[in-house]
Scaffold this motif. Structure first.
Motif, PDB file in Angstrom:
ATOM      1  N   ILE A   1       0.844  -1.208   0.000  1.00 45.96           N
ATOM      2  CA  ILE A   1       0.000   0.000   0.000  1.00 45.96           C
ATOM      3  C   ILE A   1       0.873   1.249   0.000  1.00 45.96           C
ATOM      4  N   LEU A   2       1.873   1.237   0.874  1.00 42.04           N
ATOM      5  CA  LEU A   2       2.743   2.397   1.010  1.00 42.04           C
ATOM      6  C   LEU A   2       3.464   2.700  -0.307  1.00 42.04           C
ATOM      7  N   GLU A   3       3.897   1.662  -0.950  1.00 38.63           N
ATOM      8  CA  GLU A   3       4.649   1.835  -2.199  1.00 38.63           C
ATOM      9  C   GLU A   3       3.766   2.473  -3.273  1.00 38.63           C
ATOM     10  N   ILE A   4       2.574   1.910  -3.433  1.00 38.97           N
ATOM     11  CA  ILE A   4       1.661   2.448  -4.442  1.00 38.97           C
ATOM     12  C   ILE A   4       1.229   3.859  -4.071  1.00 38.97           C
ATOM     13  N   ALA A   5       0.909   4.045  -2.820  1.00 41.78           N
ATOM     14  CA  ALA A   5       0.428   5.355  -2.376  1.00 41.78           C
ATOM     15  C   ALA A   5       1.485   6.425  -2.618  1.00 41.78           C
ATOM     16  N   THR A   6       2.726   6.073  -2.417  1.00 44.12           N
ATOM     17  CA  THR A   6       3.809   7.021  -2.670  1.00 44.12           C
ATOM     18  C   THR A   6       3.753   7.508  -4.121  1.00 44.12           C
ATOM     19  N   MET A   7       3.601   6.571  -5.013  1.00 44.17           N
ATOM     20  CA  MET A   7       3.548   6.940  -6.426  1.00 44.17           C
ATOM     21  C   MET A   7       2.327   7.816  -6.739  1.00 44.17           C
ATOM     22  N   VAL A   8       1.194   7.422  -6.236  1.00 48.18           N
ATOM     23  CA  VAL A   8      -0.033   8.146  -6.572  1.00 48.18           C
ATOM     24  C   VAL A   8      -0.053   9.534  -5.936  1.00 48.18           C
ATOM     25  N   PHE A   9       0.330   9.615  -4.670  1.00 45.33           N
ATOM     26  CA  PHE A   9       0.370  10.934  -4.024  1.00 45.33           C
ATOM     27  C   PHE A   9       1.368  11.833  -4.740  1.00 45.33           C
ATOM     28  N   ALA A  10       2.513  11.272  -5.109  1.00 43.14           N
ATOM     29  CA  ALA A  10       3.531  12.070  -5.800  1.00 43.14           C
ATOM     30  C   ALA A  10       2.994  12.565  -7.146  1.00 43.14           C
ATOM     31  N   GLU A  11       2.128  11.782  -7.728  1.00 38.40           N
ATOM     32  CA  GLU A  11       1.606  12.165  -9.040  1.00 38.40           C
ATOM     33  C   GLU A  11       0.496  13.208  -8.947  1.00 38.40           C
ATOM     34  N   HIS A  12      -0.403  13.033  -7.976  1.00 40.21           N
ATOM     35  CA  HIS A  12      -1.598  13.885  -7.954  1.00 40.21           C
ATOM     36  C   HIS A  12      -1.714  14.822  -6.760  1.00 40.21           C
ATOM     37  N   GLY A  13      -0.816  14.711  -5.799  1.00 43.25           N
ATOM     38  CA  GLY A  13      -0.968  15.525  -4.608  1.00 43.25           C
ATOM     39  C   GLY A  13      -1.956  14.914  -3.636  1.00 43.25           C
ATOM     40  N   LEU A  14      -2.143  15.592  -2.511  1.00 42.50           N
ATOM     41  CA  LEU A  14      -3.017  15.040  -1.476  1.00 42.50           C
ATOM     42  C   LEU A  14      -4.478  15.069  -1.910  1.00 42.50           C
ATOM     43  N   SER A  15      -4.982  16.240  -2.227  1.00 44.46           N
ATOM     44  CA  SER A  15      -6.404  16.320  -2.573  1.00 44.46           C
ATOM     45  C   SER A  15      -6.679  15.762  -3.964  1.00 44.46           C
TER      46      SER A  15
ATOM     47  N   ASN B   1       4.000  23.036 -11.406  1.00 45.86           N
ATOM     48  CA  ASN B   1       4.985  21.979 -11.583  1.00 45.86           C
ATOM     49  C   ASN B   1       4.445  20.629 -11.122  1.00 45.86           C
ATOM     50  N   VAL B   2       3.676  20.666 -10.042  1.00 44.65           N
ATOM     51  CA  VAL B   2       3.049  19.419  -9.599  1.00 44.65           C
ATOM     52  C   VAL B   2       2.153  18.888 -10.714  1.00 44.65           C
ATOM     53  N   HIS B   3       1.555  19.805 -11.458  1.00 47.18           N
ATOM     54  CA  HIS B   3       0.702  19.390 -12.579  1.00 47.18           C
ATOM     55  C   HIS B   3       1.491  19.232 -13.883  1.00 47.18           C
ATOM     56  N   GLN B   4       2.783  19.049 -13.760  1.00 49.32           N
ATOM     57  CA  GLN B   4       3.635  18.816 -14.931  1.00 49.32           C
ATOM     58  C   GLN B   4       3.543  19.940 -15.957  1.00 49.32           C
ATOM     59  N   ALA B   5       3.241  21.134 -15.501  1.00 54.77           N
ATOM     60  CA  ALA B   5       3.170  22.307 -16.383  1.00 54.77           C
ATOM     61  C   ALA B   5       2.140  22.166 -17.506  1.00 54.77           C
ATOM     62  N   ASP B   6       1.133  21.360 -17.242  1.00 56.67           N
ATOM     63  CA  ASP B   6       0.089  21.123 -18.254  1.00 56.67           C
ATOM     64  C   ASP B   6      -0.569  22.405 -18.750  1.00 56.67           C
ATOM     65  N   TYR B   7      -0.902  23.271 -17.833  1.00 58.38           N
ATOM     66  CA  TYR B   7      -1.657  24.461 -18.206  1.00 58.38           C
ATOM     67  C   TYR B   7      -0.752  25.534 -18.781  1.00 58.38           C
ATOM     68  N   LEU B   8       0.469  25.573 -18.278  1.00 53.38           N
ATOM     69  CA  LEU B   8       1.423  26.553 -18.777  1.00 53.38           C
ATOM     70  C   LEU B   8       1.758  26.258 -20.237  1.00 53.38           C
ATOM     71  N   GLN B   9       1.873  24.984 -20.545  1.00 51.96           N
ATOM     72  CA  GLN B   9       2.223  24.612 -21.914  1.00 51.96           C
ATOM     73  C   GLN B   9       1.202  25.102 -22.933  1.00 51.96           C
ATOM     74  N   LYS B  10      -0.031  25.191 -22.491  1.00 52.66           N
ATOM     75  CA  LYS B  10      -1.089  25.594 -23.420  1.00 52.66           C
ATOM     76  C   LYS B  10      -1.130  27.103 -23.632  1.00 52.66           C
ATOM     77  N   SER B  11      -0.396  27.816 -22.814  1.00 49.49           N
ATOM     78  CA  SER B  11      -0.496  29.271 -22.883  1.00 49.49           C
ATOM     79  C   SER B  11       0.639  29.904 -23.697  1.00 49.49           C
ATOM     80  N   ASP B  12       0.314  30.454 -24.836  1.00 52.10           N
ATOM     81  CA  ASP B  12       1.328  31.158 -25.627  1.00 52.10           C
ATOM     82  C   ASP B  12       1.742  32.454 -24.945  1.00 52.10           C
TER      83      ASP B  12
END
Lengths: 220, 220, 220, 220
Positions: A26-40, B123-134
């Motif tokens: 769980i911890l391993e997967i959660a690390t990846m997902v939280f790192a990808e999307h943030g907490l909320s 940056n957490v969002h991988q600059a998704d929105y910034l990339q779209k902005s000229d």
DNA sequence: TATGAATGAGGCTTCATTCAT
DNA sequence: AATGAATGAAGCCTCATTCAT
């Protein structure tokens, strides 16, 4: 082929009644997902889906989403600082030691983008969860201690100037290593990706090490 | 009955029928809220509540949450880079010019924490929105141009070494100025707040300027 | 037959955009369901299903389950005390007035078993929600005031003894009227239902009125 | 190693292998928790946590939540009625006997608020669980029998009027004793706590006894 | 241009209970 | 007799968004 699959922990059915394994997974997967999307931005359902257990077990072992996040953060800090601790610089002359430390840190950060992202996310949350963790604080002071040791030796040999603040020095090394990973998306969106090629990164790393060394060197 | 209510912006009704004002107000509040909670952490309801209009108007003018966020990001970049443009370094000798630029950047970042947080979030969002902005990309190349000009002049005067990359130089200045604000929460949670006192920040800033200058100076 | 159904509020479609009606409908159903199952025993889904709107609207208007329960409690008290207020005893001699009040209270409680159940439930919850409601407290002091007026008149005419406490008197009337409804299930499970036939209830009611009157009458 | 640990009930292991003790402990805790939160408001986890055994044992011995609740209810009735049985009124003159019975009941109810709450809760559940229990019904008829005996003696001595219904008399005594405890939370929330001071309660109790006696006394 | 009312989809969490030893 | 691990079903609530005027 002729593997009898004894004690196979990954095969389906082999991991039942394995609390430690379940939690680690769980911890391993959660690390990846939280790192990808943030907490909320993270969905417990997504973590659960990528886990080998069910959503229910996440709550069973970690209480709630914030509890899981806090544990992920702790584990991430522990793992990264543990990696740093493996670096033995005691035998090297101070200049060389510091140079190696900077180089290592720069590379280490690059090698652990998920950790960097978690720290970024934690900064967005004003370090709320980190502040509650005694574990993390303890782990980090070790980094300062090691740096202080190098500084002391450098002062003794006369290579470094007097009155260096290990915390400020750590700040410089961190800034130059952290930003490289944390701001890569916006930076490359704005200025291209040339700075992030292997060769450019190597040059940048050496540049950074040189900058840090210059900043501690005794002014003649 | 026949109350004209002229130019009263606070009285009820004073801002009605003022599309531009309403949009500006929404944008201002949204900037604060997005900077505080991030994209997924932000609630449209919270923005609406702190606005002088209603939630419905947010959708009316900005389409949806992502649309509002994108506009917030653009506005933030525009405002910050606009502040930088006011700095006139052309008359100064290159060393002085660069020193002033670093000092200014360091201070400017400190003065705009909401912008820094928005960039972190992006940056957490991988600059998704910034990339779209000229818009944003255009605004940022100016920063590189200005730096390139200083470098050219420094090479001409012989103060700077040859072959300096303006993007890499910008990276260094940014790293040391950005991290100071972006990672302040975790850094001070781990190592205390001493580094963030007024005097310590001033010393740090001068240190940073010195480091950057040393990195461009011609090696004898 | 030839009803054109103008402004039909109950027919499907006629109640859209009718906030007051929607809220009243929710409150009415919620009163029944909470009275039947208690606070924790109630399912918001059940309330929603019996309502003419959706579950979502319950949260829209009442915030959460506890908020709805609190409002139900307030409305129940208000409605019951309002019924009591319709009783005009001022013209009657004090003995007669008190007798009528007891009789009325006994019948009134019997006629509102849902209210009784809500009060029971609130007692299980240690009156937590009632304590927070200023509305309810205000409504109830009126009951004491009316009783105090009767007592005063009874003392003046010499029918009642001196020093009667209106709160204690209210307690007696309430106890004998409340228990009759609240404990009917266990009481009849243990001792049969004879006491709850119409005639037995009438006799019980008159007995109760006599007991209360005897307790206030001047001892010769 | 060879530590015998004899009769140590608190030391770990002292209560192991003690089925009766474990069940009694569960029942005791469950009584408190059900009385506090009601049937649906109670969490098996809370009971388990306050018990000296585990949640699993609750299911082992009591089947499910409802089974445990039913047993708690039975045990509560048994214990309270047992306390009442200890009251010996046979030697007293009927008036005195009845007076003592009322006084005792009033005090006894006050001394067992958990029992009162359980009965309230059972009434909220329409006495569903009580109806299924033969044990409870048997225990309660004793209360009526004792009251019938007093009535008979009172009629014989001419102190009481004829045709008294023991069930109705029990109803009156119960109402005035039960309400005092069951509705204390709402009553004191609405009208203050003065009526529940020690002295006020004593006066109320005597008042109640007088009321009941007056209601049975032969009218001259 | 502006708005109060309404909503479907989906998120987090809880709960009594059973599995397997 | 006893137990730690595991779980499906269902509960409460939130959120961005649209409806209807």
């Amino acid at each position: 082929m002729d593997n009898p699959l004894p004690e196979n922990e990954n095969a389906k059915g082999g991991w039942k009644q394995d609390p430690a394994g379940v939690q680690a997974n769980i911890l391993e997967i959660a690390t990846m997902v939280f790192a990808e999307h943030g907490l909320s931005g993270t969905r417990i359902d997504e973590i659960a889906a990528r886990t080998r257990t069910s959503k229910r077990m996440i709550y069973y072992y970690f209480g709630d989403k914030e509890g899981l996040y806090a544990r992920v953060l702790e584990a991430a800090y522990a793992k990264v600082r543990e990696g740093e601790a493996s670096l033995d610089l005691d035998g090297l002359p101070p200049t060389e030691a510091l140079s190696r430390l900077v180089t290592f840190t720069f590379d280490h950060h690059r090698a652990h983008p998920d950790f960097i992202r978690l720290v970024m996310i934690e900064n967005v949350h004003q370090a709320d969860y980190l502040q509650k963790s005694d574990v993390i604080r303890r782990v980090n002071t070790a980094a300062i201690d090691r740096l202080a040791a190098i500084i002391r030796r450098g002062e003794e040999t006369g290579d470094f100037c007097h009155g260096l603040d290990p915390v400020a020095l750590h700040w410089k090394i961190s800034a130059l290593s952290f930003f490289n990973v944390s701001n890569r998306p916006t930076f490359s969106a704005l200025f291209g990706t040339t700075l992030f090629s292997e060769t450019a990164q190597r040059r940048l790393r050496d540049d950074v090490a040189a900058m840090v060394l210059a900043s501690v060197r005794k002014t003649p």
